[in-house]
Design a protein around this motif. Structure first.
Motif, PDB file in Angstrom:
ATOM      1  N   ASP A  57      92.546  40.683  92.400  1.00 53.38           N
ATOM      2  CA  ASP A  57      94.167  40.590  92.313  1.00 53.38           C
ATOM      3  C   ASP A  57      94.723  39.343  92.992  1.00 53.38           C
ATOM      4  O   ASP A  57      96.194  39.549  92.989  1.00 53.38           O
ATOM      5  CB  ASP A  57      94.687  41.968  93.204  1.00 53.38           C
ATOM      6  CG  ASP A  57      94.186  43.058  92.164  1.00 53.38           C
ATOM      7  OD1 ASP A  57      94.444  43.119  90.746  1.00 53.38           O
ATOM      8  OD2 ASP A  57      94.064  44.094  92.903  1.00 53.38           O
ATOM      9  N   ASN A  58      94.302  38.559  93.442  1.00 46.99           N
ATOM     10  CA  ASN A  58      94.642  37.463  94.136  1.00 46.99           C
ATOM     11  C   ASN A  58      95.693  36.759  93.297  1.00 46.99           C
ATOM     12  O   ASN A  58      95.348  36.180  92.090  1.00 46.99           O
ATOM     13  CB  ASN A  58      93.581  36.397  94.565  1.00 46.99           C
ATOM     14  CG  ASN A  58      93.893  35.194  95.338  1.00 46.99           C
ATOM     15  OD1 ASN A  58      94.941  34.425  94.904  1.00 46.99           O
ATOM     16  ND2 ASN A  58      93.428  35.051  96.413  1.00 46.99           N
ATOM     17  N   GLU A  59      96.851  36.596  93.725  1.00 40.91           N
ATOM     18  CA  GLU A  59      97.823  36.293  92.716  1.00 40.91           C
ATOM     19  C   GLU A  59      97.961  34.631  92.460  1.00 40.91           C
ATOM     20  O   GLU A  59      97.994  34.098  91.562  1.00 40.91           O
ATOM     21  CB  GLU A  59      99.399  36.395  93.178  1.00 40.91           C
ATOM     22  CG  GLU A  59      99.675  38.120  93.339  1.00 40.91           C
ATOM     23  CD  GLU A  59      99.714  38.592  91.821  1.00 40.91           C
ATOM     24  OE1 GLU A  59     100.033  37.810  91.007  1.00 40.91           O
ATOM     25  OE2 GLU A  59      99.210  39.607  91.640  1.00 40.91           O
ATOM     26  N   SER A 103      97.745  33.120  88.651  1.00 40.13           N
ATOM     27  CA  SER A 103      98.765  32.449  88.337  1.00 40.13           C
ATOM     28  C   SER A 103      97.941  31.305  87.758  1.00 40.13           C
ATOM     29  O   SER A 103      98.519  30.466  86.659  1.00 40.13           O
ATOM     30  CB  SER A 103      99.557  31.885  89.563  1.00 40.13           C
ATOM     31  OG  SER A 103     100.362  31.036  89.176  1.00 40.13           O
ATOM     32  N   LEU A 104      97.073  30.691  88.514  1.00 36.64           N
ATOM     33  CA  LEU A 104      96.125  29.501  87.870  1.00 36.64           C
ATOM     34  C   LEU A 104      95.799  29.592  86.413  1.00 36.64           C
ATOM     35  O   LEU A 104      95.857  28.810  85.673  1.00 36.64           O
ATOM     36  CB  LEU A 104      95.018  29.105  88.896  1.00 36.64           C
ATOM     37  CG  LEU A 104      93.999  28.161  88.349  1.00 36.64           C
ATOM     38  CD1 LEU A 104      94.754  26.735  88.441  1.00 36.64           C
ATOM     39  CD2 LEU A 104      92.829  28.082  88.787  1.00 36.64           C
ATOM     40  N   LEU A 105      95.286  30.981  86.116  1.00 34.01           N
ATOM     41  CA  LEU A 105      94.588  31.071  84.864  1.00 34.01           C
ATOM     42  C   LEU A 105      95.847  31.110  83.822  1.00 34.01           C
ATOM     43  O   LEU A 105      95.496  30.597  82.841  1.00 34.01           O
ATOM     44  CB  LEU A 105      93.866  32.543  85.122  1.00 34.01           C
ATOM     45  CG  LEU A 105      92.685  32.493  85.748  1.00 34.01           C
ATOM     46  CD1 LEU A 105      92.202  34.080  86.038  1.00 34.01           C
ATOM     47  CD2 LEU A 105      91.749  31.560  85.387  1.00 34.01           C
ATOM     48  N   ALA A 106      96.953  31.785  84.132  1.00 34.07           N
ATOM     49  CA  ALA A 106      98.130  31.814  83.323  1.00 34.07           C
ATOM     50  C   ALA A 106      98.656  30.327  82.976  1.00 34.07           C
ATOM     51  O   ALA A 106      98.796  30.134  81.836  1.00 34.07           O
ATOM     52  CB  ALA A 106      99.127  32.851  83.743  1.00 34.07           C
ATOM     53  N   THR A 107      98.747  29.463  83.850  1.00 29.45           N
ATOM     54  CA  THR A 107      99.307  28.264  83.878  1.00 29.45           C
ATOM     55  C   THR A 107      98.318  27.341  83.051  1.00 29.45           C
ATOM     56  O   THR A 107      98.887  26.614  82.040  1.00 29.45           O
ATOM     57  CB  THR A 107      99.348  27.469  85.257  1.00 29.45           C
ATOM     58  OG1 THR A 107     100.465  28.306  85.964  1.00 29.45           O
ATOM     59  CG2 THR A 107      99.800  26.213  85.114  1.00 29.45           C
ATOM     60  N   ALA A 108      97.103  27.672  83.120  1.00 26.09           N
ATOM     61  CA  ALA A 108      96.105  26.911  82.307  1.00 26.09           C
ATOM     62  C   ALA A 108      96.124  27.336  80.874  1.00 26.09           C
ATOM     63  O   ALA A 108      95.983  26.473  79.980  1.00 26.09           O
ATOM     64  CB  ALA A 108      94.535  26.966  83.043  1.00 26.09           C
ATOM     65  N   LEU A 109      96.028  28.514  80.854  1.00 22.65           N
ATOM     66  CA  LEU A 109      96.286  29.041  79.248  1.00 22.65           C
ATOM     67  C   LEU A 109      97.254  28.648  78.354  1.00 22.65           C
ATOM     68  O   LEU A 109      97.382  28.599  77.379  1.00 22.65           O
ATOM     69  CB  LEU A 109      96.196  30.422  79.338  1.00 22.65           C
ATOM     70  CG  LEU A 109      95.722  31.314  77.956  1.00 22.65           C
ATOM     71  CD1 LEU A 109      94.250  30.964  77.849  1.00 22.65           C
ATOM     72  CD2 LEU A 109      96.027  32.868  78.307  1.00 22.65           C
ATOM     73  N   GLU A 110      98.571  28.545  79.218  1.00 20.14           N
ATOM     74  CA  GLU A 110      99.743  28.058  78.580  1.00 20.14           C
ATOM     75  C   GLU A 110      99.777  26.580  78.283  1.00 20.14           C
ATOM     76  O   GLU A 110     100.619  26.045  77.819  1.00 20.14           O
ATOM     77  CB  GLU A 110     100.819  28.563  79.351  1.00 20.14           C
ATOM     78  CG  GLU A 110     101.278  30.039  79.213  1.00 20.14           C
ATOM     79  CD  GLU A 110     101.179  30.745  78.047  1.00 20.14           C
ATOM     80  OE1 GLU A 110     102.006  30.032  77.139  1.00 20.14           O
ATOM     81  OE2 GLU A 110     100.501  31.626  77.681  1.00 20.14           O
ATOM     82  N   ASN A 111      98.854  25.819  79.070  1.00 25.20           N
ATOM     83  CA  ASN A 111      98.669  24.380  79.055  1.00 25.20           C
ATOM     84  C   ASN A 111      97.392  23.856  78.577  1.00 25.20           C
ATOM     85  O   ASN A 111      96.710  23.258  79.471  1.00 25.20           O
ATOM     86  CB  ASN A 111      99.530  23.889  80.129  1.00 25.20           C
ATOM     87  CG  ASN A 111     100.869  24.240  80.564  1.00 25.20           C
ATOM     88  OD1 ASN A 111     101.794  23.594  80.094  1.00 25.20           O
ATOM     89  ND2 ASN A 111     100.962  25.293  81.344  1.00 25.20           N
ATOM     90  N   PRO A 112      97.126  24.295  77.376  1.00 27.71           N
ATOM     91  CA  PRO A 112      95.392  23.918  76.921  1.00 27.71           C
ATOM     92  C   PRO A 112      95.526  22.202  76.974  1.00 27.71           C
ATOM     93  O   PRO A 112      96.418  21.410  76.771  1.00 27.71           O
ATOM     94  CB  PRO A 112      95.314  24.279  75.633  1.00 27.71           C
ATOM     95  CG  PRO A 112      96.822  24.296  75.300  1.00 27.71           C
ATOM     96  CD  PRO A 112      97.589  24.621  76.242  1.00 27.71           C
ATOM     97  N   VAL A 113      94.258  21.770  77.182  1.00 28.38           N
ATOM     98  CA  VAL A 113      94.142  20.144  77.368  1.00 28.38           C
ATOM     99  C   VAL A 113      94.424  19.538  75.973  1.00 28.38           C
ATOM    100  O   VAL A 113      93.968  20.063  75.043  1.00 28.38           O
ATOM    101  CB  VAL A 113      92.575  19.918  78.020  1.00 28.38           C
ATOM    102  CG1 VAL A 113      92.370  18.287  78.146  1.00 28.38           C
ATOM    103  CG2 VAL A 113      92.484  20.689  79.154  1.00 28.38           C
TER     104      VAL A 113
END
Length: 371
Positions: free
Chosen positions: A246-248, A252-262
């Protein structure tokens, strides 16, 4: 964070027939730092909140134990890269399996089996995917093509890669896959005191030797967010702070990365520098192995020339000191050829400097012989 999660869920529910949304999350850190505990927690939690599919690729399970055992004398490995240690070949095969899987998933096409030499690694990889519900039970046995499950295609999928990944170059290889197929990429680095890792490791049913973990602790390379743009989506976490899924920060990191693919074929100075750094690391490794052989031969020559045992120790110390300085110069880019090894694929950046080391080592031996 809530906006990012809402956007991800909304896109999922719209259920577009577009390309699969896939994230690669690299877990790295010393053995017994808590990576597998965190990986299993994420595997449980991500399908519930925020509703993503999640699968674990645990290197300890996908790479056979025999890959780390010393090779028997006279046993020549099969395959195109006989000079690579078995554990390195196994890592390369696993990366190739992952790329084969990603290519098929992103394109929505069939999974194609690799050449016969890589079949064992492929079968282990398929079994891992079956066991986590990404492929139907029929796939991989009849050879009739993939049967993707709904879990693999109907919602964003995160693949958690659980390994030490102590060299940055190991992680960069995964990043290159993300860039090639326009996937999401992030890193979770678990920072844990060496003594704590050693204590935890000793409690395991199959502990690693203490010296292996100590050596890795000296070599491990943490993400450098300031220097490397490709490492921007990274978190360095204290081991005891991140065992909760549950570490926010993690979500947050996973969500940000998912919304910004390489972005595909992304080119910038930082990535070129990363390529040069990886080339330098590879060159330094080759040079180190060659220097060891040169030192071994030099000591044999000195012994054959009746150098006194009391002086052999001094010779060994001088040779090893010379090697250390030589390798440090190479890592710092003091050799000009090392700086152009990416541009000229036909050059061998270690050749001329190895010759220089050979000459200096010979001079050292002669100094002891002529005493």
């Amino acid at each position: 964070l809530l906006a990012a999660l809402a956007a991800a869920v909304a896109e999922e529910r719209q259920g577009g027939a577009g390309r699969a949304r896939v994230g690669l999350c690299v877990l790295c850190g010393l053995p017994a730092a808590g990576k597998s505990t965190l990986a299993r927690a994420l595997r449980r939690r991500l399908p519930q909140r925020p509703g993503w599919a999640c699968a674990l690729l645990t290197y300890d399970e996908l790479i056979p134990p025999e890959a780390f055992r010393p090779r028997e004398l006279g046993a020549e490995p099969a395959g195109p890269s006989p000079l690579l240690p078995r554990w390195k070949r196994s890592r390369r095969e696993l990366l190739q399996c992952l790329e084969r899987f990603l290519r098929a998933l992103v394109a929505g096409g069939p999974l194609s089996a690799p050449a016969a030499g890589a079949r064992p690694a492929w079968e282990r990889f398929l079994a891992c995917c079956h066991g986590q519900g990404l492929l139907s039970a029929a796939e991989g046995h009849a050879g009739a093509g993939p049967c993707w499950t709904q879990a693999a295609t109907s919602r964003p999928l995160y693949l958690i890669l659980d390994d030490n990944f102590y060299y940055r170059s190991m992680r960069y290889e995964v990043y290159q896959l993300a860039r090639k197929y326009s996937l999401s990429f992030c890193q979770l680095f678990l920072e844990c005191p060496l003594e704590c890792c050693l204590q935890r490791n000793r409690l395991r049913s199959h502990p690693l030797p203490d010296q292996t973990i100590c050596l890795m602790a000296r070599k491990i390379e943490m993400p450098d967010l300031k220097k490397n743009t490709w490492e921007q989506n990274s978190l360095v976490l204290k081991s005891f702070d991140c065992t909760s899924e549950d570490n926010e920060q993690i979500i947050s990191l996973l969500a940000t990365a998912l919304e910004n693919p390489v972005k595909q074929n992304e080119e910038n100075a930082e990535q070129k520098e990363a390529d040069r750094a990886i080339c330098a690391a590879s060159t330094a490794h080759q040079a180190d192995q060659t220097c060891r052989r040169i030192i071994s031969q030099a000591m044999k020559d000195a012994k054959d020339k009746n150098v006194l045992p009391s002086e052999m120790k001094g010779l060994a110390e001088e040779l090893n000191k010379l090697k250390a300085q030589f390798l440090e110069d190479l890592r710092q880019g003091n050799n000009l050829k090392n700086q152009i090894c990416i541009q000229n694929e036909y050059s061998d950046p270690a050749t001329s400097v190895i010759s220089s080391f050979q000459e200096e080592a010979t001079n050292l031996v002669n100094k002891y012989i002529l005493k």
